[in-house]
Design a protein around this motif. Structure first.
Motif, PDB file in Angstrom:
ATOM      1  N   VAL A 155       6.841  -2.769   1.092  1.00  0.00           N
ATOM      2  CA  VAL A 155       6.368  -3.473  -0.104  1.00  0.00           C
ATOM      3  C   VAL A 155       6.401  -2.482  -1.256  1.00  0.00           C
ATOM      4  N   ALA A 156       7.035  -2.875  -2.345  1.00  0.00           N
ATOM      5  CA  ALA A 156       7.200  -1.967  -3.485  1.00  0.00           C
ATOM      6  C   ALA A 156       6.241  -2.356  -4.608  1.00  0.00           C
ATOM      7  N   LEU A 157       5.048  -1.774  -4.592  1.00  0.00           N
ATOM      8  CA  LEU A 157       4.133  -1.985  -5.707  1.00  0.00           C
ATOM      9  C   LEU A 157       4.593  -1.120  -6.876  1.00  0.00           C
ATOM     10  N   PRO A 158       4.452  -1.615  -8.107  1.00  0.00           N
ATOM     11  CA  PRO A 158       4.956  -0.863  -9.261  1.00  0.00           C
ATOM     12  C   PRO A 158       4.141   0.400  -9.540  1.00  0.00           C
ATOM     13  N   ASP A 159       4.784   1.368 -10.165  1.00  0.00           N
ATOM     14  CA  ASP A 159       4.087   2.586 -10.590  1.00  0.00           C
ATOM     15  C   ASP A 159       3.175   2.313 -11.775  1.00  0.00           C
ATOM     16  N   GLU A 160       3.521   1.302 -12.556  1.00  0.00           N
ATOM     17  CA  GLU A 160       2.726   0.990 -13.743  1.00  0.00           C
ATOM     18  C   GLU A 160       2.409  -0.497 -13.790  1.00  0.00           C
ATOM     19  N   LEU A 161       1.194  -0.786 -14.166  1.00  0.00           N
ATOM     20  CA  LEU A 161       0.759  -2.147 -14.467  1.00  0.00           C
ATOM     21  C   LEU A 161       0.054  -2.074 -15.814  1.00  0.00           C
ATOM     22  N   PRO A 162       0.202  -3.085 -16.666  1.00  0.00           N
ATOM     23  CA  PRO A 162      -0.457  -3.035 -17.975  1.00  0.00           C
ATOM     24  C   PRO A 162      -1.956  -2.744 -17.834  1.00  0.00           C
ATOM     25  N   GLY A 163      -2.414  -1.716 -18.534  1.00  0.00           N
ATOM     26  CA  GLY A 163      -3.826  -1.349 -18.518  1.00  0.00           C
ATOM     27  C   GLY A 163      -4.248  -0.497 -17.339  1.00  0.00           C
ATOM     28  N   LEU A 164      -3.330  -0.235 -16.421  1.00  0.00           N
ATOM     29  CA  LEU A 164      -3.644   0.578 -15.239  1.00  0.00           C
ATOM     30  C   LEU A 164      -2.602   1.670 -15.092  1.00  0.00           C
ATOM     31  N   ARG A 165      -3.003   2.727 -14.420  1.00  0.00           N
ATOM     32  CA  ARG A 165      -2.024   3.767 -14.101  1.00  0.00           C
ATOM     33  C   ARG A 165      -2.085   4.053 -12.607  1.00  0.00           C
ATOM     34  N   LEU A 166      -0.980   4.507 -12.089  1.00  0.00           N
ATOM     35  CA  LEU A 166      -0.905   4.898 -10.688  1.00  0.00           C
ATOM     36  C   LEU A 166      -1.627   6.232 -10.534  1.00  0.00           C
ATOM     37  N   LYS A 167      -2.647   6.240  -9.725  1.00  0.00           N
ATOM     38  CA  LYS A 167      -3.396   7.473  -9.482  1.00  0.00           C
ATOM     39  C   LYS A 167      -2.823   8.216  -8.273  1.00  0.00           C
ATOM     40  N   LYS A 168      -2.437   7.455  -7.243  1.00  0.00           N
ATOM     41  CA  LYS A 168      -1.959   8.097  -6.012  1.00  0.00           C
ATOM     42  C   LYS A 168      -1.144   7.094  -5.208  1.00  0.00           C
ATOM     43  N   ARG A 169      -0.118   7.602  -4.537  1.00  0.00           N
ATOM     44  CA  ARG A 169       0.692   6.807  -3.608  1.00  0.00           C
ATOM     45  C   ARG A 169       0.915   7.698  -2.392  1.00  0.00           C
ATOM     46  N   GLN A 170       0.528   7.202  -1.215  1.00  0.00           N
ATOM     47  CA  GLN A 170       0.630   8.023  -0.012  1.00  0.00           C
ATOM     48  C   GLN A 170       1.033   7.150   1.170  1.00  0.00           C
ATOM     49  N   ARG A 171       1.972   7.636   1.968  1.00  0.00           N
ATOM     50  CA  ARG A 171       2.401   6.918   3.176  1.00  0.00           C
ATOM     51  C   ARG A 171       1.798   7.535   4.421  1.00  0.00           C
ATOM     52  N   TYR A 172       1.453   6.639   5.352  1.00  0.00           N
ATOM     53  CA  TYR A 172       0.946   7.010   6.679  1.00  0.00           C
ATOM     54  C   TYR A 172       1.674   6.127   7.681  1.00  0.00           C
ATOM     55  N   GLY A 173       2.765   6.631   8.257  1.00  0.00           N
ATOM     56  CA  GLY A 173       3.551   5.812   9.176  1.00  0.00           C
ATOM     57  C   GLY A 173       4.116   4.606   8.437  1.00  0.00           C
ATOM     58  N   ILE A 174       3.794   3.399   8.920  1.00  0.00           N
ATOM     59  CA  ILE A 174       4.298   2.180   8.275  1.00  0.00           C
ATOM     60  C   ILE A 174       3.387   1.693   7.147  1.00  0.00           C
ATOM     61  N   THR A 175       2.281   2.375   6.925  1.00  0.00           N
ATOM     62  CA  THR A 175       1.301   1.961   5.918  1.00  0.00           C
ATOM     63  C   THR A 175       1.449   2.794   4.654  1.00  0.00           C
ATOM     64  N   GLU A 176       1.331   2.130   3.508  1.00  0.00           N
ATOM     65  CA  GLU A 176       1.313   2.846   2.236  1.00  0.00           C
ATOM     66  C   GLU A 176       0.010   2.507   1.510  1.00  0.00           C
ATOM     67  N   ILE A 177      -0.633   3.542   0.986  1.00  0.00           N
ATOM     68  CA  ILE A 177      -1.834   3.384   0.164  1.00  0.00           C
ATOM     69  C   ILE A 177      -1.422   3.634  -1.288  1.00  0.00           C
ATOM     70  N   VAL A 178      -1.744   2.690  -2.164  1.00  0.00           N
ATOM     71  CA  VAL A 178      -1.467   2.817  -3.586  1.00  0.00           C
ATOM     72  C   VAL A 178      -2.797   2.633  -4.308  1.00  0.00           C
ATOM     73  N   ILE A 179      -3.133   3.604  -5.159  1.00  0.00           N
ATOM     74  CA  ILE A 179      -4.406   3.564  -5.870  1.00  0.00           C
ATOM     75  C   ILE A 179      -4.114   3.531  -7.373  1.00  0.00           C
ATOM     76  N   TYR A 180      -4.718   2.560  -8.035  1.00  0.00           N
ATOM     77  CA  TYR A 180      -4.620   2.425  -9.498  1.00  0.00           C
ATOM     78  C   TYR A 180      -5.988   2.673 -10.128  1.00  0.00           C
ATOM     79  N   ASP A 181      -5.973   3.205 -11.336  1.00  0.00           N
ATOM     80  CA  ASP A 181      -7.199   3.263 -12.132  1.00  0.00           C
ATOM     81  C   ASP A 181      -6.854   2.886 -13.564  1.00  0.00           C
TER      82      ASP A 181
END
Length: 184
Positions: A155-181
């Protein structure tokens, strides 16, 4: 599955049997909370696809004041209730048995706001971006809110969303954690 840190540390949580939910593993949960905290000084949590209540309970254990746990499956809601009972602080938790989009509409009508949001939908039913946009439009996020998304790595979540920024993107096996602030 257990609570890793905080006042409920070491309590074993019940997991839903079968393929209906995919609980966040203790390894990923520990890494996730190290990225966003690891401890909190109050705040309100929304766990929009709660499953077992694992992430919401961990957040309250680490200092959040209250959590809203949303799931639309009766077996999951029963597991959430059982796990919340283990905390001996059920007043800190609100369970909503409904679809995620319905929950967002109800919370918007109540003008509820959240400091921390967990979005971990079933991998085949990704609606994360529209749900984040709904939360922004309806002011469900406090200033400085964090949004933690757990997805399949394809799943490709965007690096940018209006009003939010990508704080962190990290993969763990088949799982990806994406954090916005909301940035500064």
């Amino acid at each position: 599955m257990r609570v890793i840190a905080g006042k409920y540390k070491g309590r074993k949580l019940v997991s839903l049997k079968g393929e209906q939910t995919r609980p966040t593993s203790d390894k990923i949960k520990g890494a996730l909370f190290n990225m966003i905290g690891p401890y909190f000084d109050g705040g309100t949590v929304l766990d929009l696809y709660s499953g077992s209540g694992n992430l919401a309970i961990e957040a309250v254990s680490r200092g959040c004041e209250t959590a809203f746990c949303v799931d639309n499956h009766y077996p999951a809601v029963n597991v959430i209730r059982e796990n919340i009972t283990l905390t001996k602080e059920s007043g800190k938790f609100h369970i909503m048995k409904c679809h995620a989009d319905q929950a967002l509409q109800k919370l918007a009508a109540k003008r509820q706001q959240f400091d921390l949001v967990f979005l971990d939908p079933p991998y085949a039913k990704q609606t994360i971006v529209p749900q984040i946009q709904f939360m922004q439009t309806h002011q469900l996020l406090t200033d400085g809110a964090l949004i933690v998304c757990e997805t399949d790595k394809v799943v490709a979540l965007p690096d940018e969303l209006p009003g939010l920024r990508l704080k962190k993107r990290q993969r763990y096996g088949i799982t990806e954690i994406v954090i916005y602030d909301q940035g500064e």
